[in-house]
Design a protein around this motif. Structure first.
Motif, PDB file in Angstrom:
ATOM      1  N   ARG A  32       1.449   3.490  -1.763  1.00 53.06           N
ATOM      2  CA  ARG A  32       1.166   2.203  -2.413  1.00 53.06           C
ATOM      3  C   ARG A  32       0.428   1.218  -1.512  1.00 53.06           C
ATOM      4  O   ARG A  32       0.116   0.107  -1.932  1.00 53.06           O
ATOM      5  CB  ARG A  32       2.476   1.565  -2.882  1.00 53.06           C
ATOM      6  CG  ARG A  32       3.291   2.434  -3.825  1.00 53.06           C
ATOM      7  CD  ARG A  32       4.547   1.704  -4.295  1.00 53.06           C
ATOM      8  NE  ARG A  32       5.355   2.544  -5.155  1.00 53.06           N
ATOM      9  CZ  ARG A  32       6.369   3.302  -4.735  1.00 53.06           C
ATOM     10  NH1 ARG A  32       6.680   3.307  -3.434  1.00 53.06           N
ATOM     11  NH2 ARG A  32       7.049   4.025  -5.570  1.00 53.06           N
ATOM     12  N   SER A  33       0.125   1.617  -0.283  1.00 52.05           N
ATOM     13  CA  SER A  33      -0.356   0.656   0.713  1.00 52.05           C
ATOM     14  C   SER A  33      -1.766   0.147   0.434  1.00 52.05           C
ATOM     15  O   SER A  33      -2.159  -0.887   0.990  1.00 52.05           O
ATOM     16  CB  SER A  33      -0.309   1.278   2.110  1.00 52.05           C
ATOM     17  OG  SER A  33      -1.185   2.389   2.193  1.00 52.05           O
ATOM     18  N   MET A  34      -2.552   0.826  -0.399  1.00 48.85           N
ATOM     19  CA  MET A  34      -3.938   0.419  -0.654  1.00 48.85           C
ATOM     20  C   MET A  34      -4.166  -0.074  -2.082  1.00 48.85           C
ATOM     21  O   MET A  34      -5.314  -0.240  -2.495  1.00 48.85           O
ATOM     22  CB  MET A  34      -4.886   1.592  -0.378  1.00 48.85           C
ATOM     23  CG  MET A  34      -4.853   2.077   1.041  1.00 48.85           C
ATOM     24  SD  MET A  34      -5.445   0.827   2.208  1.00 48.85           S
ATOM     25  CE  MET A  34      -4.942   1.581   3.748  1.00 48.85           C
ATOM     26  N   LEU A  35      -3.093  -0.327  -2.818  1.00 44.77           N
ATOM     27  CA  LEU A  35      -3.239  -0.671  -4.234  1.00 44.77           C
ATOM     28  C   LEU A  35      -3.677  -2.122  -4.459  1.00 44.77           C
ATOM     29  O   LEU A  35      -4.182  -2.451  -5.534  1.00 44.77           O
ATOM     30  CB  LEU A  35      -1.920  -0.430  -4.974  1.00 44.77           C
ATOM     31  CG  LEU A  35      -1.424   1.016  -4.996  1.00 44.77           C
ATOM     32  CD1 LEU A  35      -0.100   1.105  -5.758  1.00 44.77           C
ATOM     33  CD2 LEU A  35      -2.459   1.951  -5.605  1.00 44.77           C
ATOM     34  N   TRP A  36      -3.523  -2.986  -3.444  1.00 40.27           N
ATOM     35  CA  TRP A  36      -3.879  -4.406  -3.563  1.00 40.27           C
ATOM     36  C   TRP A  36      -5.377  -4.545  -3.260  1.00 40.27           C
ATOM     37  O   TRP A  36      -5.802  -5.258  -2.367  1.00 40.27           O
ATOM     38  CB  TRP A  36      -3.019  -5.219  -2.612  1.00 40.27           C
ATOM     39  CG  TRP A  36      -3.005  -6.705  -2.709  1.00 40.27           C
ATOM     40  CD1 TRP A  36      -3.275  -7.579  -1.690  1.00 40.27           C
ATOM     41  CD2 TRP A  36      -2.653  -7.526  -3.829  1.00 40.27           C
ATOM     42  NE1 TRP A  36      -3.118  -8.880  -2.102  1.00 40.27           N
ATOM     43  CE2 TRP A  36      -2.738  -8.885  -3.425  1.00 40.27           C
ATOM     44  CE3 TRP A  36      -2.280  -7.252  -5.144  1.00 40.27           C
ATOM     45  CZ2 TRP A  36      -2.458  -9.949  -4.279  1.00 40.27           C
ATOM     46  CZ3 TRP A  36      -2.003  -8.307  -6.002  1.00 40.27           C
ATOM     47  CH2 TRP A  36      -2.093  -9.629  -5.567  1.00 40.27           C
ATOM     48  N   LEU A  37      -6.185  -3.868  -4.040  1.00 45.61           N
ATOM     49  CA  LEU A  37      -7.596  -3.655  -3.725  1.00 45.61           C
ATOM     50  C   LEU A  37      -8.480  -4.684  -4.422  1.00 45.61           C
ATOM     51  O   LEU A  37      -8.386  -4.875  -5.637  1.00 45.61           O
ATOM     52  CB  LEU A  37      -7.999  -2.244  -4.161  1.00 45.61           C
ATOM     53  CG  LEU A  37      -9.436  -1.802  -3.941  1.00 45.61           C
ATOM     54  CD1 LEU A  37      -9.820  -1.880  -2.470  1.00 45.61           C
ATOM     55  CD2 LEU A  37      -9.632  -0.374  -4.464  1.00 45.61           C
ATOM     56  N   ASP A  38      -9.342  -5.331  -3.648  1.00 47.22           N
ATOM     57  CA  ASP A  38     -10.312  -6.280  -4.198  1.00 47.22           C
ATOM     58  C   ASP A  38     -11.510  -5.480  -4.715  1.00 47.22           C
ATOM     59  O   ASP A  38     -12.384  -5.065  -3.945  1.00 47.22           O
ATOM     60  CB  ASP A  38     -10.743  -7.265  -3.110  1.00 47.22           C
ATOM     61  CG  ASP A  38     -11.632  -8.380  -3.641  1.00 47.22           C
ATOM     62  OD1 ASP A  38     -12.291  -8.181  -4.690  1.00 47.22           O
ATOM     63  OD2 ASP A  38     -11.684  -9.453  -3.002  1.00 47.22           O
ATOM     64  N   LEU A  39     -11.550  -5.264  -6.011  1.00 44.68           N
ATOM     65  CA  LEU A  39     -12.579  -4.416  -6.594  1.00 44.68           C
ATOM     66  C   LEU A  39     -13.982  -4.992  -6.430  1.00 44.68           C
ATOM     67  O   LEU A  39     -14.951  -4.244  -6.278  1.00 44.68           O
ATOM     68  CB  LEU A  39     -12.275  -4.184  -8.080  1.00 44.68           C
ATOM     69  CG  LEU A  39     -10.980  -3.430  -8.372  1.00 44.68           C
ATOM     70  CD1 LEU A  39     -10.736  -3.373  -9.882  1.00 44.68           C
ATOM     71  CD2 LEU A  39     -11.017  -2.027  -7.789  1.00 44.68           C
ATOM     72  N   VAL A  40     -14.105  -6.293  -6.460  1.00 52.15           N
ATOM     73  CA  VAL A  40     -15.421  -6.914  -6.299  1.00 52.15           C
ATOM     74  C   VAL A  40     -15.898  -6.771  -4.858  1.00 52.15           C
ATOM     75  O   VAL A  40     -17.069  -6.451  -4.608  1.00 52.15           O
ATOM     76  CB  VAL A  40     -15.390  -8.389  -6.746  1.00 52.15           C
ATOM     77  CG1 VAL A  40     -16.710  -9.079  -6.418  1.00 52.15           C
ATOM     78  CG2 VAL A  40     -15.105  -8.485  -8.245  1.00 52.15           C
ATOM     79  N   ALA A  41     -15.010  -6.987  -3.898  1.00 53.79           N
ATOM     80  CA  ALA A  41     -15.387  -6.794  -2.489  1.00 53.79           C
ATOM     81  C   ALA A  41     -15.770  -5.343  -2.232  1.00 53.79           C
ATOM     82  O   ALA A  41     -16.750  -5.054  -1.532  1.00 53.79           O
ATOM     83  CB  ALA A  41     -14.238  -7.216  -1.578  1.00 53.79           C
ATOM     84  N   LEU A  42     -15.005  -4.415  -2.806  1.00 56.05           N
ATOM     85  CA  LEU A  42     -15.330  -2.998  -2.638  1.00 56.05           C
ATOM     86  C   LEU A  42     -16.691  -2.691  -3.255  1.00 56.05           C
ATOM     87  O   LEU A  42     -17.545  -2.057  -2.610  1.00 56.05           O
ATOM     88  CB  LEU A  42     -14.256  -2.138  -3.298  1.00 56.05           C
ATOM     89  CG  LEU A  42     -14.513  -0.630  -3.271  1.00 56.05           C
ATOM     90  CD1 LEU A  42     -14.477  -0.104  -1.843  1.00 56.05           C
ATOM     91  CD2 LEU A  42     -13.505   0.104  -4.148  1.00 56.05           C
ATOM     92  N   ALA A  43     -16.917  -3.146  -4.487  1.00 55.15           N
ATOM     93  CA  ALA A  43     -18.192  -2.877  -5.164  1.00 55.15           C
ATOM     94  C   ALA A  43     -19.362  -3.453  -4.381  1.00 55.15           C
ATOM     95  O   ALA A  43     -20.403  -2.803  -4.229  1.00 55.15           O
ATOM     96  CB  ALA A  43     -18.148  -3.458  -6.578  1.00 55.15           C
TER      97      ALA A  43
END
Length: 212
Positions: A32-43
């Motif tokens: 669960r350690s990577m689930l707090w993911l900023d999708l816009v930052a990643l994109a």
């Protein structure tokens, strides 16, 4: 004195996120350690020279698990608060399914995610038809999305399409269809986490304890 000619318009990218395919890949790779993911930052980090038009996040409300429902709703609210004009959340649904155990003969309830593939396909083909982007980036390893990619490219032959595969979710069919595809590395995912706690307006958002 010569007037400088305008340069070519920037390439425009829409990112389509298959929410549960990504969730399951992240969970399989790192719990669960990577689930707090900023999708816009990643994109934004995936093709930084292009103009990010929108991130479209396709998911479905969790059923019969109040804790998971609360975490999911909090996560979606955090994304929408941090990036109000750059992310769209498109909801499908879960459906109960009764299954019989082949070993013991008992019946139990399981859940099937519905509509996500269709929602991604409709959005991708519609955006291509309207020339909303020059690049379509798909975050998924689901080969069922290949027909939608083909349809979008028939509508707009110049469309550049690429898949970013979640951890442990690589699709050979999508890779053949989109040769520039790649696997999302753990370093890139770690770098795109939301802050553990942040405030937008009057609301404060915190990484769920269950996701630490």
């Amino acid at each position: 004195m010569k007037t400088a000619l305008p340069g070519p318009p920037p390439e425009r990218m829409i990112v389509y996120v298959d929410g549960f395919n990504l969730y399951n890949g992240l969970h399989a790779a790192s719990g669960r350690s990577m689930l707090w993911l900023d999708l816009v930052a990643l994109a934004s980090s995936l093709r930084p020279t292009q103009q990010l038009v929108k991130v479209k996040y396709f998911t479905a409300p969790v059923l019969d698990d109040p804790g998971a429902q609360s975490r999911q709703a909090h996560y979606i609210a955090a994304l929408e608060a941090k990036h109000p004009h750059r992310i769209d959340v498109i909801q499908g649904r879960y459906q109960q399914k009764q299954v019989w155990c082949s070993t013991c003969g008992n019946k139990y309830t399981t859940y099937e995610e519905k509509e996500t593939d269709v929602n991604i396909a409709v959005s991708l083909v519609s955006d291509a038809a309207m020339q909303a982007m020059t690049t379509a980036l798909l975050i998924s390893g689901d080969s069922d999305l290949a027909p939608a990619v083909r349809a979008a490219r028939r509508l707009r032959p110049s469309l550049f399409s690429v898949a970013a595969f979640p951890p442990k979710r690589k699709s050979k069919e999508l890779q053949r269809l989109m040769p520039a595809s790649f696997v999302l590395g753990s370093g890139r995912i770690k770098a795109a986490q939301l802050p553990d706690s942040f405030t937008e307006g009057t609301s404060t958002f915190q990484r769920p304890v269950h996701w630490r």
